[in-house]
Motif scaffolding. Structure first.
Motif, PDB file in Angstrom:
ATOM      1  N   PHE A 178       0.859  -1.188   0.000  1.00  0.00           N
ATOM      2  CA  PHE A 178       0.000   0.000   0.000  1.00  0.00           C
ATOM      3  C   PHE A 178       0.889   1.231   0.000  1.00  0.00           C
ATOM      4  CE2 PHE A 178      -1.886  -3.533   2.176  1.00  0.00           C
ATOM      5  CZ  PHE A 178      -3.129  -3.635   1.574  1.00  0.00           C
ATOM      6  N   VAL A 179       0.735   2.056  -1.020  1.00  0.00           N
ATOM      7  CA  VAL A 179       1.507   3.294  -1.099  1.00  0.00           C
ATOM      8  C   VAL A 179       0.531   4.425  -0.796  1.00  0.00           C
ATOM      9  CG1 VAL A 179       2.961   4.748  -2.562  1.00  0.00           C
ATOM     10  CG2 VAL A 179       2.961   2.259  -2.872  1.00  0.00           C
ATOM     11  N   TRP A 197       9.578   8.898   2.689  1.00  0.00           N
ATOM     12  CA  TRP A 197       8.227   9.059   2.147  1.00  0.00           C
ATOM     13  C   TRP A 197       8.150   8.623   0.686  1.00  0.00           C
ATOM     14  CZ3 TRP A 197       5.773  10.028   6.438  1.00  0.00           C
ATOM     15  CH2 TRP A 197       6.425  10.766   7.446  1.00  0.00           C
ATOM     16  N   PRO A 198       7.021   8.231   0.173  1.00  0.00           N
ATOM     17  CA  PRO A 198       5.737   8.107   0.857  1.00  0.00           C
ATOM     18  C   PRO A 198       5.717   6.946   1.849  1.00  0.00           C
ATOM     19  CG  PRO A 198       5.573   7.132  -1.313  1.00  0.00           C
ATOM     20  CD  PRO A 198       6.939   7.761  -1.216  1.00  0.00           C
ATOM     21  N   TYR A 199       4.775   7.013   2.783  1.00  0.00           N
ATOM     22  CA  TYR A 199       4.561   5.943   3.763  1.00  0.00           C
ATOM     23  C   TYR A 199       4.093   4.703   3.010  1.00  0.00           C
ATOM     24  CZ  TYR A 199       2.784   4.038   8.251  1.00  0.00           C
ATOM     25  OH  TYR A 199       2.549   3.307   9.385  1.00  0.00           O
ATOM     26  N   VAL A 200       4.812   3.613   3.213  1.00  0.00           N
ATOM     27  CA  VAL A 200       4.488   2.364   2.508  1.00  0.00           C
ATOM     28  C   VAL A 200       4.300   1.249   3.528  1.00  0.00           C
ATOM     29  CG1 VAL A 200       5.425   0.595   0.953  1.00  0.00           C
ATOM     30  CG2 VAL A 200       5.755   3.006   0.411  1.00  0.00           C
ATOM     31  N   GLU A 201       3.246   0.492   3.382  1.00  0.00           N
ATOM     32  CA  GLU A 201       3.023  -0.684   4.225  1.00  0.00           C
ATOM     33  C   GLU A 201       2.691  -1.870   3.328  1.00  0.00           C
ATOM     34  OE1 GLU A 201       3.374  -2.389   6.666  1.00  0.00           O
ATOM     35  OE2 GLU A 201       4.309  -0.887   7.929  1.00  0.00           O
ATOM     36  N   SER A 261       7.975   1.179   5.159  1.00  0.00           N
ATOM     37  CA  SER A 261       8.604   2.402   5.688  1.00  0.00           C
ATOM     38  C   SER A 261       9.195   2.216   7.079  1.00  0.00           C
ATOM     39  CB  SER A 261       7.580   3.535   5.755  1.00  0.00           C
ATOM     40  OG  SER A 261       7.182   3.888   4.471  1.00  0.00           O
ATOM     41  N   TRP A 262       8.404   1.627   7.983  1.00  0.00           N
ATOM     42  CA  TRP A 262       8.901   1.512   9.362  1.00  0.00           C
ATOM     43  C   TRP A 262      10.014   0.486   9.489  1.00  0.00           C
ATOM     44  CZ3 TRP A 262       8.879   4.916  12.900  1.00  0.00           C
ATOM     45  CH2 TRP A 262       7.855   5.861  12.956  1.00  0.00           C
ATOM     46  N   THR A 263       9.951  -0.578   8.727  1.00  0.00           N
ATOM     47  CA  THR A 263      11.028  -1.570   8.778  1.00  0.00           C
ATOM     48  C   THR A 263      12.311  -0.953   8.233  1.00  0.00           C
ATOM     49  OG1 THR A 263       9.390  -3.284   8.462  1.00  0.00           O
ATOM     50  CG2 THR A 263      11.667  -3.924   8.119  1.00  0.00           C
ATOM     51  N   LYS A 264      12.164  -0.139   7.201  1.00  0.00           N
ATOM     52  CA  LYS A 264      13.323   0.539   6.618  1.00  0.00           C
ATOM     53  C   LYS A 264      13.943   1.493   7.643  1.00  0.00           C
ATOM     54  CE  LYS A 264      14.163   2.652   2.109  1.00  0.00           C
ATOM     55  NZ  LYS A 264      13.432   3.121   0.926  1.00  0.00           N
TER      56      LYS A 264
END
Ligand code: MTE
Length: 327
Positions: A178-179, A197-201, A261-264
């Protein structure tokens, strides 16, 4: 912040759930979607009543959807005020009040969502077509943030699986990414480098098509406030809240697990799976308990449950995985 228990009446409390569902199903079987009302003259008397109800619902609010009790919890609802003013939406800043302050400047029309990658029929959907793709239903879900606070939220939406079926994933599709929107003019947070960014999950595809995974358009019978991820987000209630991406613009089906994003940003702190697990602490704090938002000055803490209490529905997705490991 006071806990709200004002009379919030979902349509299901006016017309019984089963009657509603059977009327809707009846219309759907006849090939008349929620807006196919010009055909109502061909229906029998009972169906005409149903058609009128649907028409009223659509006129007053498409978002006041009948509650699906099968997928709802009985916990006390968090107030609309708390749900829409205590947020994590880092594009608008890291303060809990920043999204409510800055997100209203984001325009949510026109809005499109493209679905691409490992699919037979890639497509770009207009948000207003997405809203009509399947009947919205209300589901009361728990939300457990990785920061150890929680809410109970009446979302309106439909299963993400219904959207994915439209594009026909190929046999290679193993993950769904999801971007989310990136609009630097209205998003003060994206000028900082907290995240890339963008926030990616992303989810594994079996998680994405699980019946609990909801594509969300509304809350408390109203359109989503921008602070909560308007015009559409997902809700994945057995995972920490950061998996539930807001303000989605692109969905990609992939063969390989994408870097989120958060894992990165901090792989030791935010794993890909991020299933709620009270026994595996975050490297900097315990996950054994959670603070209930809106429960007063001396906020109540309650024990956190494995998979946020949804274990009976999702535990089988993870059989064979070592749950004591940090994923
Ligand atoms: N989606 C985007 N695009 N940006 C974000 O910062 N934060 C996540 C998730 N989705 C976030 C996001 C986190 S950490 C949480 S806890 C939930 O949104 C919060 O959802 P809520 O503010 O609607 O309660």
């Amino acid at each position: 912040m006071a806990r709200l228990q004002l009379p919030y009446l979902p349509p299901s409390s006016i017309t019984s759930e089963s009657v509603w569902q059977s009327r809707r199903q009846c219309l759907a079987q006849l090939g008349f979607g929620a807006l196919g009302l010009t055909a109502s003259k061909y229906l029998g008397a009972a169906e005409q009543v149903a058609a009128t109800e649907v028409a009223l619902t659509d006129k007053t609010s498409l978002f006041q959807a009948p509650r699906n009790v099968r997928y709802s919890v009985d916990d006390t609802l968090t107030s609309f005020e708390d749900i829409s003013s205590y947020n994590n939406f880092y594009e608008f800043g890291t303060g809990k009040g920043d999204p409510a302050r800055y997100a209203p400047a984001m325009k949510t029309r026109p809005w499109t969502v493209s679905i691409e990658g490992e699919v037979m029929r890639p497509r770009t959907f207009d948000i207003d077509d997405l809203l009509k793709l399947a009947p919205l239903e209300e589901r009361v879900y728990r939300l457990r943030c990785v920061e150890a606070w929680s809410m109970v939220i009446p979302w309106s939406g439909y299963p993400l699986a219904k959207l994915l079926a439209q594009v026909q994933p190929t046999n290679n599709a193993r993950y769904v990414e999801f971007v989310t929107a990136l609009e630097p003019e209205v998003m003060p947070g994206v000028h900082t480098r907290i995240l890339d960014w963008p926030y990616v999950e992303a989810l594994r595809i079996d998680e994405a098509v699980h019946p609990l995974t909801l594509l969300v358009f509304g809350v408390y019978g109203k359109p989503l406030p921008n602070a909560n991820g308007a015009p559409l987000r997902i809700a994945v209630p057995w995972k920490y809240g950061f998996k539930s991406a807001k303000s989605i613009v692109r969905i990609r089906l992939l063969e390989k697990q994408p870097l989120t994003s958060w894992t990165k940003a901090a792989s030791r702190e935010y794993g890909f799976y991020a299933n709620v697990n009270p026994d595996v602490p975050h490297p900097r704090w315990s996950q054994a308990t959670e603070r209930i938002i809106g429960s007063g000055l001396f906020a109540r803490r309650v024990p956190t449950r494995m998979y946020n209490g949804y274990g009976d529905q999702v535990a089988s997705l993870y059989s064979g995985m070592d749950l004591s490991r940090y994923y």
